[in-house]
Design a protein around this motif. Structure first.
Motif, PDB file in Angstrom:
ATOM      1  N   VAL B  15     111.615  -7.171  62.676  1.00  0.00           N
ATOM      2  CA  VAL B  15     112.035  -6.349  63.807  1.00  0.00           C
ATOM      3  C   VAL B  15     110.866  -6.312  64.777  1.00  0.00           C
ATOM      4  O   VAL B  15     109.760  -5.905  64.404  1.00  0.00           O
ATOM      5  N   ILE B  16     111.108  -6.762  66.003  1.00  0.00           N
ATOM      6  CA  ILE B  16     110.028  -6.792  66.985  1.00  0.00           C
ATOM      7  C   ILE B  16     110.205  -5.620  67.937  1.00  0.00           C
ATOM      8  O   ILE B  16     111.222  -5.506  68.628  1.00  0.00           O
ATOM      9  N   GLY B  17     109.235  -4.749  67.972  1.00  0.00           N
ATOM     10  CA  GLY B  17     109.319  -3.566  68.831  1.00  0.00           C
ATOM     11  C   GLY B  17     109.717  -2.364  68.010  1.00  0.00           C
ATOM     12  O   GLY B  17     110.832  -2.283  67.519  1.00  0.00           O
ATOM     13  N   ALA B  18     108.769  -1.446  67.830  1.00  0.00           N
ATOM     14  CA  ALA B  18     109.045  -0.293  66.966  1.00  0.00           C
ATOM     15  C   ALA B  18     109.324   0.948  67.796  1.00  0.00           C
ATOM     16  O   ALA B  18     108.709   1.976  67.638  1.00  0.00           O
ATOM     17  N   GLY B  19     110.260   0.817  68.728  1.00  0.00           N
ATOM     18  CA  GLY B  19     110.749   1.997  69.432  1.00  0.00           C
ATOM     19  C   GLY B  19     111.937   2.554  68.670  1.00  0.00           C
ATOM     20  O   GLY B  19     112.090   2.293  67.471  1.00  0.00           O
ATOM     21  N   ILE B  20     112.781   3.268  69.376  1.00  0.00           N
ATOM     22  CA  ILE B  20     113.882   3.931  68.682  1.00  0.00           C
ATOM     23  C   ILE B  20     114.846   2.914  68.082  1.00  0.00           C
ATOM     24  O   ILE B  20     115.211   3.016  66.912  1.00  0.00           O
ATOM     25  N   LEU B  39     107.232  -5.030  63.637  1.00  0.00           N
ATOM     26  CA  LEU B  39     106.090  -5.446  64.436  1.00  0.00           C
ATOM     27  C   LEU B  39     106.038  -4.664  65.739  1.00  0.00           C
ATOM     28  O   LEU B  39     107.062  -4.426  66.380  1.00  0.00           O
ATOM     29  N   GLU B  40     104.859  -4.238  66.111  1.00  0.00           N
ATOM     30  CA  GLU B  40     104.701  -3.480  67.348  1.00  0.00           C
ATOM     31  C   GLU B  40     103.448  -3.997  68.047  1.00  0.00           C
ATOM     32  O   GLU B  40     102.412  -4.185  67.426  1.00  0.00           O
ATOM     33  N   GLN B  41     103.560  -4.217  69.355  1.00  0.00           N
ATOM     34  CA  GLN B  41     102.386  -4.762  70.036  1.00  0.00           C
ATOM     35  C   GLN B  41     101.316  -3.699  70.266  1.00  0.00           C
ATOM     36  O   GLN B  41     100.146  -3.991  70.320  1.00  0.00           O
ATOM     37  N   GLY B  42     101.733  -2.449  70.386  1.00  0.00           N
ATOM     38  CA  GLY B  42     100.768  -1.372  70.588  1.00  0.00           C
ATOM     39  C   GLY B  42     100.111  -0.958  69.284  1.00  0.00           C
ATOM     40  O   GLY B  42     100.491  -1.421  68.208  1.00  0.00           O
ATOM     41  N   PRO B  43      99.117  -0.078  69.354  1.00  0.00           N
ATOM     42  CA  PRO B  43      98.405   0.333  68.148  1.00  0.00           C
ATOM     43  C   PRO B  43      99.186   1.311  67.264  1.00  0.00           C
ATOM     44  O   PRO B  43      98.812   1.537  66.125  1.00  0.00           O
ATOM     45  N   HIS B  82     108.549   4.077  53.986  1.00  0.00           N
ATOM     46  CA  HIS B  82     109.567   3.308  53.281  1.00  0.00           C
ATOM     47  C   HIS B  82     108.974   2.104  52.544  1.00  0.00           C
ATOM     48  O   HIS B  82     108.196   1.350  53.101  1.00  0.00           O
ATOM     49  N   ASP B  83     109.378   1.968  51.288  1.00  0.00           N
ATOM     50  CA  ASP B  83     108.867   0.879  50.457  1.00  0.00           C
ATOM     51  C   ASP B  83     109.172  -0.495  51.032  1.00  0.00           C
ATOM     52  O   ASP B  83     108.393  -1.428  50.876  1.00  0.00           O
ATOM     53  N   ASN B  84     110.349  -0.634  51.658  1.00  0.00           N
ATOM     54  CA  ASN B  84     110.776  -1.954  52.110  1.00  0.00           C
ATOM     55  C   ASN B  84     110.304  -2.297  53.515  1.00  0.00           C
ATOM     56  O   ASN B  84     110.625  -3.355  54.029  1.00  0.00           O
ATOM     57  N   ILE B  85     109.607  -1.362  54.164  1.00  0.00           N
ATOM     58  CA  ILE B  85     109.154  -1.647  55.527  1.00  0.00           C
ATOM     59  C   ILE B  85     107.652  -1.901  55.518  1.00  0.00           C
ATOM     60  O   ILE B  85     106.891  -1.117  54.967  1.00  0.00           O
ATOM     61  N   GLU B  86     107.278  -3.013  56.120  1.00  0.00           N
ATOM     62  CA  GLU B  86     105.852  -3.259  56.292  1.00  0.00           C
ATOM     63  C   GLU B  86     105.548  -3.216  57.787  1.00  0.00           C
ATOM     64  O   GLU B  86     106.138  -3.948  58.576  1.00  0.00           O
ATOM     65  N   LEU B  87     104.644  -2.338  58.159  1.00  0.00           N
ATOM     66  CA  LEU B  87     104.318  -2.190  59.573  1.00  0.00           C
ATOM     67  C   LEU B  87     103.294  -3.238  59.980  1.00  0.00           C
ATOM     68  O   LEU B  87     102.327  -3.499  59.259  1.00  0.00           O
ATOM     69  N   LEU B  88     103.541  -3.845  61.135  1.00  0.00           N
ATOM     70  CA  LEU B  88     102.563  -4.766  61.707  1.00  0.00           C
ATOM     71  C   LEU B  88     102.203  -4.263  63.105  1.00  0.00           C
ATOM     72  O   LEU B  88     102.673  -4.804  64.109  1.00  0.00           O
ATOM     73  N   PRO B  89     101.394  -3.221  63.182  1.00  0.00           N
ATOM     74  CA  PRO B  89     101.021  -2.722  64.505  1.00  0.00           C
ATOM     75  C   PRO B  89      99.986  -3.649  65.127  1.00  0.00           C
ATOM     76  O   PRO B  89      99.395  -4.483  64.425  1.00  0.00           O
ATOM     77  N   PHE B 201     112.901  -4.479  71.894  1.00  0.00           N
ATOM     78  CA  PHE B 201     111.822  -4.431  72.882  1.00  0.00           C
ATOM     79  C   PHE B 201     111.793  -3.175  73.725  1.00  0.00           C
ATOM     80  O   PHE B 201     110.751  -2.757  74.183  1.00  0.00           O
ATOM     81  N   GLY B 202     112.948  -2.611  74.027  1.00  0.00           N
ATOM     82  CA  GLY B 202     112.941  -1.423  74.876  1.00  0.00           C
ATOM     83  C   GLY B 202     112.780  -1.753  76.339  1.00  0.00           C
ATOM     84  O   GLY B 202     113.094  -2.850  76.779  1.00  0.00           O
ATOM     85  N   PHE B 203     112.295  -0.787  77.096  1.00  0.00           N
ATOM     86  CA  PHE B 203     112.160  -0.977  78.538  1.00  0.00           C
ATOM     87  C   PHE B 203     110.828  -0.424  79.011  1.00  0.00           C
ATOM     88  O   PHE B 203     110.055   0.136  78.233  1.00  0.00           O
ATOM     89  N   GLU B 204     110.571  -0.636  80.299  1.00  0.00           N
ATOM     90  CA  GLU B 204     109.339  -0.127  80.894  1.00  0.00           C
ATOM     91  C   GLU B 204     109.704   0.652  82.141  1.00  0.00           C
ATOM     92  O   GLU B 204     110.641   0.285  82.848  1.00  0.00           O
TER      93      GLU B 204
END
Lengths: 140, 1010
Positions: B15-20, B39-43, B82-89, B201-204
């Motif tokens: 999943v690319i983009g960890a917004g809502i 995956l999230e591009q921000g910190p 969550h056990d099944n989620i790996e965060l890639l910030p 991805f969301g919006f800006e």
């Protein structure tokens, strides 16, 4: 004599206010150390007995913290708490607690500052009220 | 650059983009048992929503309801747990190779220069950092250092260094006591193998400076809505009060300017940003609550609150809050020299100019696609539309142009949180069914069997964690240890450095074995921080994790009473005493499991119902589809073309064929629902089908009982055959009906049966419906005169472009007020429509060959079904969700979901998204072999129970039942969420909650009160 330091017992819900108190911690919001926090799952699970016992045993104030209306993680627990506290206040009046020593506050998980401010304010107000009148009975 | 080995497999998802939307997709897929890389591009993860203090239309937060397994924490935190989620910030996708079902993704993990495991947020580094820059969070309202915490709840919960501004002076490294900072961290490249990719991805926000005429950046009291949102947060520099940051002056009058960067082709933004009317109204309401004397004025073109219950919110803003809305165009904004106030000149609807002075001006920014992902989308081959948002097929809203890549949320176009949650879920459903053939069995974690406790006397071990010396700054650990050793039943006390790290966890493990400890107290940080690691350690050694108690002496003592070391130490001692008292009484909890009937039942065979059924079947479940009519299709049968040019009849035929040929979908048409029962872990629905009664067992219920076009009242409808509804017109236009031959003038009347007393809500689709039919008529005969009489044109999102097109083709839009509704009359056999034109302020009479009424939508009368299935509906008759914001399709009861027109008026593509989303929510439940019960369940001491039934009444989850035979109350374990309501309601103390028993709580109280 040293200044009167009120003793507050707080019953905080797991999801919102307890987490808010944690946030107050991680963001280093300072508040007076007069409060002892008891962790419960929901503000709706605060039995009147807990509040009464706290006051009878000499707590100067009781703070109940829950999620904002509409945000209760158990749908309606905070409304139950609100009703219970409303009734409890009548009983406390009859017991001789004429001042507002039981506070029910909605503080969300993101409101660390509000939690710190609430405690600060409560300590100030309780200092004005003076010690729990029950304590006088102990010495009689 | 370091290269790591490939991780993931064909059954996992990225999943690319960890917004809502991203978090929602990730949580649902993870619940379904899929390994998810988020995956999230921000910190930090979370997207825009940590910025929001309150959301519309509830004016509360409520985002925690988003989790598929309520009650839950904020989704940011749930993703982290969550056990099944790996965060890639702090990561970016560099390259995507392969295709659907087998993607190889190269990911760059950017360095954060701070080790999150070691950072204890003492913030010493922030004090010494010499670099100060604008803080991105909140639109640059505040400042931050080069080393900073993105926002207080940020996950990963540690500081981060911004390499763009860091001068590498090294001051922070010197003061970091846990040694968490490493300025030489390098980028790492990682390869990830996944079967599906989801774009969240969301919006800006639109760049306010591009509209120079509004003075943002030049006038200090012109704010963006992002900044104002931040200002209203209780954690803002003004503590949430509407005060000017520039000079500290309390705002008395503020203005909101709508559509800044929306509906404005001059700056390449021809779409409507959909949410600005509502978020601005919310900000105005909150600001007025915080500062009751505040005057708020909106300058707007059309107000567009077209979501569920939004219209009421707007009405409340006007009537209860006294917020002023002026339909106008801004002519100029000037800053006044002395006061720095702003003078706005505007043109009103009737063409006259006016001037007003304000303390501050808020620009309601529209939204653009995120600029940074343009290249990425191109590299992946994902098609974007003219506006730069993701291009999707109208009837496959979650699929992108690339097989195996799915999309949901604001990357499809600006949308509000409920829609984003729905689409995030819908994307998860599509990905889940796509992954089915690639899915590999997830290795289940196995734990040793927990030892029995029996009647053993408590042997308590207390471990004091000083959090890398951090707690010692305030607390006297030495005294605490001495005093703790004196507590009864405490047999071991030990100091540890960082209990969250493996070294110390091993030490605790060793001590449990050596000393035969059977209760543990961890005194250190909040249980929220450490619980995960401790429980994992305990389970790994067969120690029941519910025998561990936590004394929060970090967040509740050391960090918040820095100036009172003496009192803080006393308080810490009280908290440890309480934890020890609790530990003495706590009992091991073995969570029960309720087997799930892995079948779904869908009521209603319209578009949403069929979509949900097929989606559930695609995920591998048996589905019962109940339809009361003989034929499938519902309202879709009456739809012939869409605004975006697709053919709904093709969709209808395709769906019916699929439903009828799908072996997993059991269709009962012409059937009637007779009854519904709740059993442990499953439901039983009784139906009558072909004069035969049947009982169907299932684990999830989806209600898709539909709605209908409101039958118009007045306007000569039903009296003159030339007065028709939009739907009738659509059919005539589609069939090239003879009756439309000599029609040269058509008057369309909007909001018939919408936004009035009887139906005080907006039906959302009618404006676009009118535009669609107007364009169709213009296409057939460009000379035809079409007048659309409207109150607000609500062609939100990309529908705005069609409204623009219609105006360009000569369709005339005339506004009317509710007080002056148009009148339809007969003059010498021909139809005439008269109204007051606000632009000319004079009456207008239009002669019409056809009057077309844009009738609203109402739900079917499903009061009886609501009673049978025990679900609520709102005052408009639509089903009521658990939370209108973040659980829009869930009922309060676990396992019941809504979708389609019975939930709210919506378009075909929305109904498809909702159908998919409801199936995803249901699927996340059905995917489990059994539902694990919550830990802190209620139970009944039968001896004390008098069978009064109070607990049954107060239980919000229907988890309490009376056993009629015994006359005693019981708890349905799989439904109980552990709120404790019943414990308090019980007058005999027969209801109790595990490890929150009343006497346990009272003992805890005794311990702290001393």
């Amino acid at each position: 004599m040293a200044e009167f330091e009120p003793r507050i017992v707080a019953f905080l819900c797991h999801w919102c206010t307890y987490t808010g108190a944690d946030l107050a911690g991680t963001t280093r919001q300072q508040y007076p150390p007069n409060i002892r926090i008891i962790h419960l799952m929901c503000s709706g699970a605060v039995d009147s007995i807990y509040v009464l016992k706290a006051l009878i045993d000499g707590a100067d104030g009781v703070l109940i913290g829950g999620c904002h209306p509409g945000d209760c993680h158990y749908q309606t627990g905070n409304f139950k708490a609100r009703r219970r506290v409303a009734i409890l206040k009548g009983i406390l009046q009859q017991m001789g607690f004429t001042e507002n020593r039981v506070w029910l506050k909605w503080i969300s998980a993101s409101e660390g500052k509000l939690f710190a401010d609430t405690v600060t304010k409560m300590v100030e107000e309780l200092k004005k009220m003076g010690p729990n009148p029950m304590k006088q009975l102990w010495n009689a | 650059m370091e290269q790591k080995k490939t991780r993931g497999d064909k059954g996992s998802a990225l999943v690319i983009g960890a917004g809502i939307a991203g978090m929602q997709s990730a949580l649902l897929l993870a619940e379904m048992g899929t390994k998810v890389f988020l995956l999230e591009q921000g910190p930090a993860i979370g997207g825009y929503f940590p910025l929001l203090d309150k959301t519309f239309p509830t004016n509360s937060c409520g985002v925690c309801f988003m989790s598929p397994t309520p009650p839950a924490f904020c989704p940011i935190y749930e993703c982290h747990l969550h056990d099944n989620i790996e965060l890639l910030p702090n990561s970016e996708v560099m390259k995507v190779e392969g295709g659907g079902g087998d993607f190889n993704v190269s990911v760059i993990r950017k360095p954060r220069f701070v080790d999150p495991k070691r950072c204890n947020l003492c913030e010493a580094c922030i004090k010494v950092c010499p670099v100060e820059v604008e803080r991105e969070f909140g639109g640059g309202l505040e400042k931050r250092k080069a080393i900073y915490l993105p926002f207080p709840q940020a996950i990963p919960h540690s500081l981060v260094i911004d390499p763009k501004t860091c001068t590498r002076c090294g001051e922070c490294v010197k003061v970091c006591s846990p040694g968490a900072i490493d300025l030489d961290m390098k980028e790492e490249e990682e390869k990830i193998e996944v079967g599906a990719i989801l774009l969240g991805f969301g919006f800006e926000p639109f760049q306010a400076r591009r509209k120079g005429e509004y003075g943002f950046g030049r006038y200090e009291n012109v704010l963006t809505s992002i900044q104002f949102e931040r200002l209203l947060s209780t954690s803002s520099p003004t503590q949430g009060l509407p005060v000017r940051v520039s000079d500290g002056k309390k705002m008395e009058k503020i203005a909101f300017i709508q559509c800044v960067g929306s509906r404005d082709p001059s700056c390449g933004q021809d779409h409507c940003s959909t949410i600005c009317c509502m978020y601005a109204t919310k900000q105005a309401m909150i600001a007025k609550e915080r500062s009751p004397g505040l005057g708020v004025t909106f300058f707007y073109m059309d107000i567009r609150p077209m979501g569920k219950d939004y219209e009421r919110y707007y009405e409340r803003a006007k009537k209860e809050y006294g917020i002023e809305y002026i339909r106008s165009a801004i002519s100029s904004i000037k800053e006044l020299q002395q006061t720095k106030n702003l003078l706005i000149t505007y043109v009103k609807e009737d063409g006259t100019f006016e001037e007003r002075e304000f303390d501050a001006v808020v620009l309601s920014l529209g939204f653009t696609p995120p600029q940074t992902i343009k290249d990425l989308a191109q590299r992946m081959g994902v098609q974007v539309n003219q506006q730069g948002f993701c291009q999707t097929d109208e009837f496959n809203p979650s699929k992108t142009s690339v097989n195996g890549i799915f999309v949901g949320g604001a990357f499809r176009g600006p949308r509000d949180i409920p829609e984003t949650v729905v689409e995030g879920s819908s994307a998860a459903a599509s990905a889940a069914s796509f992954l089915i053939p690639h899915r590999l069995p997830q290795p289940l974690k196995e734990y040793p069997i927990e030892g029995a406790l029996g009647e053993e006397i408590p042997k308590i071990g207390v471990f004091l964690c000083h959090c890398g010396e951090e707690l010692k700054k305030t607390l006297s650990l030495f005294e605490i240890i001495l005093e703790t050793k004196l507590l009864s039943e405490v047999v071991h006390v030990e100091e540890v450095g960082l209990a969250c790290l493996p070294e110390d966890l091993d030490l605790i493990k060793k001590r449990i074995g050596e000393q035969g400890l059977n209760r543990i107290v961890i005194a250190g940080c909040s249980h929220r921080e450490i619980r995960g690691a401790m429980e994992e350690m305990a389970k790994g050694m067969g120690f029941n994790p519910y025998l561990i108690e936590y004394a929060n002496i970090r967040e509740q003592c050391a960090f918040v009473h820095l100036d009172y070391p003496r009192l803080a130490t006393e308080k810490a001692m009280a908290l440890i005493r309480m934890a020890v008292e609790r530990a003495k009484r706590s009992q091991p909890i073995r969570k029960g499991k309720q087997k799930i009937d892995k079948k779904g039942l869908v009521v209603g065979g319209g578009l949403a119902g069929m979509t949900a059924s097929l989606q559930l079947a695609a995920q591998g479940y048996e589905v019962y589809l109940i339809e009361k009519e003989k034929e499938l299709g519902g309202n879709l049968k009456e739809s012939f073309y869409t605004l975006k040019g697709s053919n709904p009849q093709d969709l209808l035929n395709k769906l019916i064929k699929q439903v009828e040929s799908n072996g997993s979908v059991h269709l009962y048409s012409g059937a009637e629902v007779l009854g519904f029962e709740k059993k442990n872990g499953h439901y039983r629905t009784k139906i009558r089908h072909q004069n035969e009664e049947k009982s169907l067992d299932h684990g999830a219920l989806i209600l898709a009982t539909g709605g209908k076009e409101i039958t118009p009242k007045g306007y000569l409808y039903g009296e003159d055959s030339r007065v028709i509804t939009q739907r009738q017109l659509e059919k005539m236009a589609h069939l090239n009906d003879e009756r439309l031959k000599d029609v040269h003038s058509v008057v369309m009347i909007q909001c018939v049966g919408s936004r009035d007393e009887e139906h005080p809500y907006c039906s959302r689709i009618c404006c676009s419906h009118a535009v669609k039919n107007a364009l169709k008529l213009k296409e057939k005969d460009p000379r035809i005169n079409i007048y659309v009489l409207y109150r607000d044109v609500r062609t939100y999102g990309f529908y705005e472009t069609y409204y623009h097109e219609a105006r360009g083709k000569g369709v005339i839009f005339i506004r009317y007020d509710l007080e002056n509704k148009p009148k339809v009359s007969l003059q010498g056999g021909s139809l005439q429509v008269s109204l007051l034109d606000p632009a000319m302020n004079s009456p207008v009479t239009l002669s019409a060959d056809r009057v077309v009424l844009s009738a609203g939508i109402e739900p079917n009368d499903h009061r009886e079904l609501a009673r049978i299935f025990d679900v609520d509906f709102n005052s408009d008759g639509f089903f009521m969700e658990a939370n209108p914001k973040s659980a829009p399709l869930d009922s309060v009861d676990r396992g019941k979901f809504f979708c389609g027109l019975c939930h709210s008026p919506n378009f075909i593509e929305d109904a498809i998204s909702q159908g998919n989303a409801a199936a995803a929510r249901a699927g996340s439940l059905l995917s489990k072999e059994a539902v694990e019960e919550k830990a802190y369940l209620a139970y009944v001491i039968k001896r004390l129970c008098c069978g009064c039934g109070l607990c049954v009444t107060v239980c919000p989850y229907g988890a309490r039942v009376l056993n009629e035979e015994e006359g005693k109350a019981e708890v349905i374990g799989s439904l109980c969420q552990g709120c404790g309501s019943c414990v308090i309601a019980c007058r005999n103390a027969a209801s109790q909650q595990r490890n929150f028993e009343k006497d346990l709580n009272l003992a805890a109280l005794d311990a702290v009160i001393d």
